[in-house]
Design a protein around this motif. Sequence first.
Motif, PDB file in Angstrom:
ATOM      1  N   LEU A   1       0.981  -1.039  -0.081  1.00 28.34           N
ATOM      2  CA  LEU A   1       0.120   0.014   0.080  1.00 28.34           C
ATOM      3  C   LEU A   1       0.848   1.110   0.027  1.00 28.34           C
ATOM      4  O   LEU A   1       0.793   2.203  -0.693  1.00 28.34           O
ATOM      5  CB  LEU A   1      -0.926   0.008   1.284  1.00 28.34           C
ATOM      6  CG  LEU A   1      -2.089   1.079   1.338  1.00 28.34           C
ATOM      7  CD1 LEU A   1      -3.127   0.771   0.080  1.00 28.34           C
ATOM      8  CD2 LEU A   1      -2.568   1.287   2.700  1.00 28.34           C
ATOM      9  N   ALA A   2       1.876   1.067   0.986  1.00 25.78           N
ATOM     10  CA  ALA A   2       2.817   2.393   1.156  1.00 25.78           C
ATOM     11  C   ALA A   2       3.595   2.616  -0.284  1.00 25.78           C
ATOM     12  O   ALA A   2       3.618   3.676  -0.954  1.00 25.78           O
ATOM     13  CB  ALA A   2       3.771   2.127   2.057  1.00 25.78           C
ATOM     14  N   THR A   3       3.783   1.763  -1.091  1.00 28.69           N
ATOM     15  CA  THR A   3       4.325   1.792  -2.415  1.00 28.69           C
ATOM     16  C   THR A   3       3.638   2.270  -3.615  1.00 28.69           C
ATOM     17  O   THR A   3       3.858   3.381  -3.999  1.00 28.69           O
ATOM     18  CB  THR A   3       5.099   0.567  -2.883  1.00 28.69           C
ATOM     19  OG1 THR A   3       5.834  -0.151  -1.999  1.00 28.69           O
ATOM     20  CG2 THR A   3       5.812   0.623  -4.175  1.00 28.69           C
ATOM     21  N   LEU A   4       2.629   1.822  -3.465  1.00 30.27           N
ATOM     22  CA  LEU A   4       1.239   2.442  -4.122  1.00 30.27           C
ATOM     23  C   LEU A   4       0.914   3.706  -3.948  1.00 30.27           C
ATOM     24  O   LEU A   4       1.084   4.591  -4.967  1.00 30.27           O
ATOM     25  CB  LEU A   4       0.059   1.527  -3.958  1.00 30.27           C
ATOM     26  CG  LEU A   4      -1.055   1.410  -5.067  1.00 30.27           C
ATOM     27  CD1 LEU A   4      -0.537   1.036  -6.438  1.00 30.27           C
ATOM     28  CD2 LEU A   4      -2.049   0.900  -4.718  1.00 30.27           C
ATOM     29  N   VAL A   5       0.953   4.454  -2.819  1.00 25.53           N
ATOM     30  CA  VAL A   5       0.790   5.391  -2.690  1.00 25.53           C
ATOM     31  C   VAL A   5       1.820   6.422  -3.213  1.00 25.53           C
ATOM     32  O   VAL A   5       1.733   7.288  -3.439  1.00 25.53           O
ATOM     33  CB  VAL A   5       0.347   5.853  -0.925  1.00 25.53           C
ATOM     34  CG1 VAL A   5       0.322   7.265  -0.684  1.00 25.53           C
ATOM     35  CG2 VAL A   5      -1.055   5.056  -0.539  1.00 25.53           C
ATOM     36  N   GLY A   6       2.895   5.951  -2.695  1.00 27.13           N
ATOM     37  CA  GLY A   6       4.187   6.726  -3.048  1.00 27.13           C
ATOM     38  C   GLY A   6       4.406   6.954  -4.490  1.00 27.13           C
ATOM     39  O   GLY A   6       4.414   8.036  -5.207  1.00 27.13           O
ATOM     40  N   LEU A   7       3.765   5.844  -5.271  1.00 27.10           N
ATOM     41  CA  LEU A   7       3.703   6.023  -6.847  1.00 27.10           C
ATOM     42  C   LEU A   7       2.819   6.786  -7.376  1.00 27.10           C
ATOM     43  O   LEU A   7       3.034   7.812  -8.339  1.00 27.10           O
ATOM     44  CB  LEU A   7       3.631   4.517  -7.440  1.00 27.10           C
ATOM     45  CG  LEU A   7       5.054   3.645  -7.549  1.00 27.10           C
ATOM     46  CD1 LEU A   7       4.465   2.221  -7.871  1.00 27.10           C
ATOM     47  CD2 LEU A   7       6.060   4.343  -7.898  1.00 27.10           C
ATOM     48  N   LEU A   8       1.836   6.907  -6.788  1.00 34.22           N
ATOM     49  CA  LEU A   8       0.582   7.912  -7.069  1.00 34.22           C
ATOM     50  C   LEU A   8       0.864   9.216  -6.940  1.00 34.22           C
ATOM     51  O   LEU A   8       0.793  10.088  -7.593  1.00 34.22           O
ATOM     52  CB  LEU A   8      -0.621   7.335  -6.363  1.00 34.22           C
ATOM     53  CG  LEU A   8      -1.381   6.239  -6.951  1.00 34.22           C
ATOM     54  CD1 LEU A   8      -2.676   6.041  -5.809  1.00 34.22           C
ATOM     55  CD2 LEU A   8      -1.977   6.377  -8.244  1.00 34.22           C
ATOM     56  N   TRP A   9       1.845   9.384  -5.719  1.00 40.30           N
ATOM     57  CA  TRP A   9       2.215  10.905  -5.577  1.00 40.30           C
ATOM     58  C   TRP A   9       3.222  11.400  -6.323  1.00 40.30           C
ATOM     59  O   TRP A   9       3.186  12.507  -6.737  1.00 40.30           O
ATOM     60  CB  TRP A   9       2.667  10.687  -4.109  1.00 40.30           C
ATOM     61  CG  TRP A   9       3.083  11.960  -3.467  1.00 40.30           C
ATOM     62  CD1 TRP A   9       2.579  13.324  -3.379  1.00 40.30           C
ATOM     63  CD2 TRP A   9       4.526  12.378  -3.268  1.00 40.30           C
ATOM     64  NE1 TRP A   9       3.234  14.282  -2.812  1.00 40.30           N
ATOM     65  CE2 TRP A   9       4.720  13.635  -2.955  1.00 40.30           C
ATOM     66  CE3 TRP A   9       5.772  11.702  -3.318  1.00 40.30           C
ATOM     67  CZ2 TRP A   9       5.765  14.503  -2.717  1.00 40.30           C
ATOM     68  CZ3 TRP A   9       7.017  12.374  -2.959  1.00 40.30           C
ATOM     69  CH2 TRP A   9       7.023  13.767  -2.630  1.00 40.30           C
ATOM     70  N   ILE A  10       4.151  10.196  -6.989  1.00 48.46           N
ATOM     71  CA  ILE A  10       5.024  10.526  -7.765  1.00 48.46           C
ATOM     72  C   ILE A  10       4.198  11.199  -9.067  1.00 48.46           C
ATOM     73  O   ILE A  10       4.739  11.974  -9.665  1.00 48.46           O
ATOM     74  CB  ILE A  10       5.974   9.827  -8.031  1.00 48.46           C
ATOM     75  CG1 ILE A  10       6.772   9.503  -6.890  1.00 48.46           C
ATOM     76  CG2 ILE A  10       6.867   9.934  -9.363  1.00 48.46           C
ATOM     77  CD1 ILE A  10       7.878   8.334  -6.909  1.00 48.46           C
ATOM     78  N   ILE A  11       3.624  10.354  -9.811  1.00 51.27           N
ATOM     79  CA  ILE A  11       2.696  10.641 -11.067  1.00 51.27           C
ATOM     80  C   ILE A  11       1.824  12.083 -11.049  1.00 51.27           C
ATOM     81  O   ILE A  11       1.687  12.243 -12.116  1.00 51.27           O
ATOM     82  CB  ILE A  11       2.401   9.331 -11.548  1.00 51.27           C
ATOM     83  CG1 ILE A  11       1.287   8.924 -10.772  1.00 51.27           C
ATOM     84  CG2 ILE A  11       3.263   8.205 -11.969  1.00 51.27           C
ATOM     85  CD1 ILE A  11       0.390   7.744 -11.624  1.00 51.27           C
ATOM     86  N   THR A  12       1.307  12.366  -9.802  1.00 49.45           N
ATOM     87  CA  THR A  12       0.573  13.128  -9.898  1.00 49.45           C
ATOM     88  C   THR A  12       1.081  14.525  -9.789  1.00 49.45           C
ATOM     89  O   THR A  12       2.381  14.765  -9.221  1.00 49.45           O
ATOM     90  CB  THR A  12      -0.554  13.178  -8.750  1.00 49.45           C
ATOM     91  OG1 THR A  12      -0.038  12.862  -7.182  1.00 49.45           O
ATOM     92  CG2 THR A  12      -1.596  12.021  -9.052  1.00 49.45           C
TER      93      THR A  12
END
Lengths: 321, 679
Positions: free
Chosen positions: B668-679
Motif C-alpha cells: 500500500l505504501a509503495t502504491l501511495v508513493g507511486l501515485l504521489w510521484i505521478i500526480t
Amino acid sequence: MDNYLTLPGWVLAVFQSCLYIALAPLLVGWVRKVKARLQNRRGAPLFQAYRDLYKLLAKEARVAHTASPLFRAAPYIVFTATWMAAATVPLLVVDLPTAAIADIIVLVGLLALARVFLALAGMDVGTAFGGMGASREMLIGALAEPAMLMAVFTLAMTAHSTNLSSVIDYHLVDGFVLRPSYLFALGGLILVAVAESGRIPIDNPTTHLELTMIHEAMLLEYSGRHLALMEWSAQIKLLLYGTLIANVFFPWGIGRGFGAAALGLGLAAVLAKLAALGAVLAVGETVLAKMRLFRAPEFLNLALLLSLLGLLSHVILEVGA
Amino acid sequence: MSGAVTMQQALALAGLAVVLALASTLVSLLAKRVPATLRLAATPLLGLAGLAALAAGLIALALGGTVQTTLPLGLPWLPWHVRLDALAGFFLLLIGVVTCAVGLYAPAYVRGFEHGHDSLTALGGFSGLFLTGMLMVVLADDAFLFMVAWELMSLSSYFLVAYHHEHSANRRAAFLYLLMAHVGGLMILLGYGVLAAFGTGFSFSELRAAELPPIWAGVAFALAFMGFGMKAGLVPLHAWLPEAHPVAPSHISALMSGVMLKVAVYGFIRFVFDLIGQFPWQWGVVVLIIGCLSALFGVLAALLQTDLKRLLAYSSVENLGIIFIGLGLSLVFLSTGYRSLGALAFVAALYHCLNHALFKGLLFLGAGAILHSTHERDLDQMGGLLRRKPWTGLFFLVGVLSISALPPFNGFVSEWLTFQAALQAWQLQSGVLRSLIPIASAVLALTGALVAVTFVKVYGVAFLGQARSRHVRRARPGPWGMQAGQGFLALLCLLLGVFPTWVIGLIDAVPRAILGGGLPQAGAYGWLWLTPVSPQTASYSGPLIVLMLAGIGLTVFWGLNYLWSRGAPVRWIRRGDAWDCGFAPPSPRMQYTATAFAQPIRRVFGLLFQIDETMTRQEDGTLRHRLHIGDRFWGLLYLPIARAVESAARRVVLLQSGSVRVYLGWTLATLVGLLWIIT
C-alpha cells in the motif's frame, strides 16, 4: 598503376624474382666468409652455400612414419610464400607489377604464412624438439611482426602509400630528408630483420645445441630436397630483409626505367649495398653473443618501441609541420 | 522467369525464413515421440530457413533498396513494423550463410543425442526460436518489436546453453549468461527510452527523427554501447562469453559465436550509425579503445586456454574487438568529415563480421566434429587427428589460416582493409587522433600475430603429432553431412579471400544506404584489383596471389619430384622412424603440449592474468604441476559488484518478516508513493 602493368614490366618482374633465388645463397656465403675472416679463419668458399643446396637436392628425402601429408607439403608452401614475399620487394628497379599485386602488408602476411607452415611442420612428427622450436619461433614472430608492420607503416604514411615501389619512388623524387621517423623505423627494422632471419643474438644459424635451437629445431626431421627448400627459404628471407633495408632506406642507385643501363646500375648498387649490410651483420654476429630466449622479448619490445616511436614522431612532428 | 526480383520479394523471402524457423520449432514438439524428427525434419528446416535468409539478404544487398510493412501483430496502438534495407540485408545474409552450414551439419551431429536422456524437443524447439529471434531483430523497425525479438533470442539461447544441465558448471554458466543478457537488455531498453523521450514514437523512423541534446545523445550512446557491447562480449563485459558459448551443443556454439554476436554488432550499428546519426569524435575514440582492449585481451586469454571450445570463445572476444576497432575508426573519420574514409573503415568492419561468422562457424563445427568422435575438448589429450579425420583436418586448417589473417584467405582481406583505413590517419587535423590511431593499429598488428600463435598451437597440438590419449587415437572420420557443413564454410572462406572486389561491391550498398556514401574507387581497375582508397595508395590482387602461389608451388613440386629425379641413383622418398637423439624412441608424452607451447607467451604477458602455478612433490616422489589461469576482470569488476549486491540484499532482508499484513502494508505504501510521484 597503369605504368606497372606492361609486358616489359612483367618480364622484368619474373627476372627479378629469379634473381632473388639465385642471389640468396651468395649473401649467406658472403656473410659466412666475412665472419670467418673476422675469426682469423679462411672459411668456406663463397659459393659453398650453392654446393650445399645442390648436395641436398640430390639426396633422397627421409620422412618419419608419423608424418602427415602436411609435413611433405610444408617445404613447398614455405618456399613459395617466402619467394613471393621477396618478389614484391624491388631489387633492381621500381614500378614492377609484383609491387602492385602485393603491398607491404601482403608482404608481411606472406612471411607470416611461411612462418605458420614452418611451425606446423615442426610440430607434425611429434618429437619434443619440433614443438619447442615451433613455440619459440611463434613467440619471436608474434613480437617481431607488429614491430615490422609499424616500421613499414612509418614509411607508408610518409609516402601516403603502402606500395613499396611508391615508397621508394617518393623517397627518390622528394630528395632525401633526414627524418627522425625514418631513423627510428630503420632501427626497428634492423632489429626485426636480425630476429626474423634467425641470426645472433636471437638465434644461431649454425648451432645444433638442443636447448638453444629455434629455427633448426623445426627442421630436425627434414632431409634431402625438403631440407634444401627450407634452407633456401631461410636464405631468401635474409636477402629479402637485406634488400628491404638497403633499397628503402638507402634507395640510391635503384633503376627507375627498364633500360639496360638502369638495370646494370641497379644491380651494381644493390650488390654493393647488400655486401656492406652483410659485412655489418657478420661484424655484429662476431662481437655479440646469443641471448637467452627470455631476453629475446626485451630485444623485440625495443624493436616495437622504436618502430612505434617512428610512427608517432611522423604523425606528430612531420605531418603537421 | 520474367521480370527482375524486387525488394518486396526479398522481404517475402525473409518472412519465409522466419516461418520456416518457427516450423522447425513446431516440428520439434514431435521429437519426444519420434526422436528422428529432429534429424529428419527440424534441422533441415533450420537449414532451409538459413537458405531463405541468405537469398533475401543477397537480393536486398544487390538491389540496395528499402521496403517496409506493418505486421498485424503487437499492441493495438503499436503494431509491429518490419523493414528490410541494405544493412538488414547484410546481416540476414550473414545469419543465413552460417545457418545453412549448420543445417547441413546438424542432422548428423544431433543423431548422437538421440540415445541420451536429454530432451530433443528442447534442443530443436529452442534452436528454431533462437533463429527466429535473430532474424526478427534484424528485420525489426520499431523499438518494441526489436526488444521482443532480442529477448526471444536471449532467452532461447539461455535454454540452449543450459542444455547439458546435469553439470553444475553448465548451470552456472547459463545463469551468468541469463543475468548479463538481461542487464544488457535493460540498458538497450533504456537507450531506446532516451531516444523515444525526444521523439514522437517507438518506430525507428520516429526515433531517427528525434533531435537529441548532446548530453542525452551521449547517455543514449553509452547505454547502447554497454548493452550491445555486453552481448558482443567486449572487454570488460565479456565474462559470460567464454563460460556460455563452449557448453552449448557445438552447432549452437557456431551459431552463438558466429552469428549472435554479429546481431549485437547489428544492433550497435543500427542504434548509433542509423538512429542517432550524429556523433562527436570522442565516441569513436571510446569505441576504438574498447575494441583494442578486447582484441588484445581476447587473444591473450585464448592463447592460454587448453579447452578447445573455450579457446574459440575467447577468440570471439578478440574478433569482436577487431570489428569494433573498425567501427571506432569509422566513427572517428565520419565525425571529422572524412566520409569516404569512414565508409572504408565501416566496410572493413562489416567484412570482418562476415569473415568471423564464416571462420568461427567453421572452427566451432570442427571442434564439434572432434567432440563427436572423441568426446574430448581438452587439447592436451588430442594429437594426430589430421590422419584420423583428414577432411575435418583440411577444413579446420582453412579456418586456422583464415582466422590468422594469412593471405590468400578472407581474414587477411578485412585486416588489410582495417589497416588501410588506419593508415589514412595522417589526414586528420587533431594530433591526438593522429597519434591514437597508429597505436590502435599497433595493437591490431600485435593481435594478428598472437592469433597466429594461438591457432598454430591449436592445429599443431590437436591435428598434428601423435595422439595423446587412447580415445583420440581411435577417432573416426565422421558422417559426410558434418563434413559437408564444414566444407561449405571453408570454401566460402577461400572465395571471400580471393575475390574481395565482388564482396565489397555487395557490402558497399550498406554504407551507401546508412552513411550516404560508399567507397568511390574500390574496383576502379576491375575485379582483379582491390584499390580501396586509390590505386596509387594501395592495391591488392587476391586472384593473382593465389594464381602465383599455386603456380609457383606446383612448378617447384613438379620440377623437383619429376624433372629432377630422372636418373637419381637412390630411392626418392623413404619412410623411417623419427630421430630419437640416440635414446629411447619418442613417445606421444614427449611432445609439446598446448600448455607447454603457450609457456613463453605466458611468461611474457603473464601479468595480465591471475596465474596460479604450483609444483608439489607427491608421496610417491613424482612431481605434480598445477596451473590455473584466471581472468583478472573477475576480481576487478564482477566480484565487487556481486559482493555489493549481496550486502544490499542482506540489508533488504530486514523487510522480510514473514507476516502477510506487513507485506500488504508495504504494498500500500509503495502504491501511495507511486501515485504521489505521478500526480
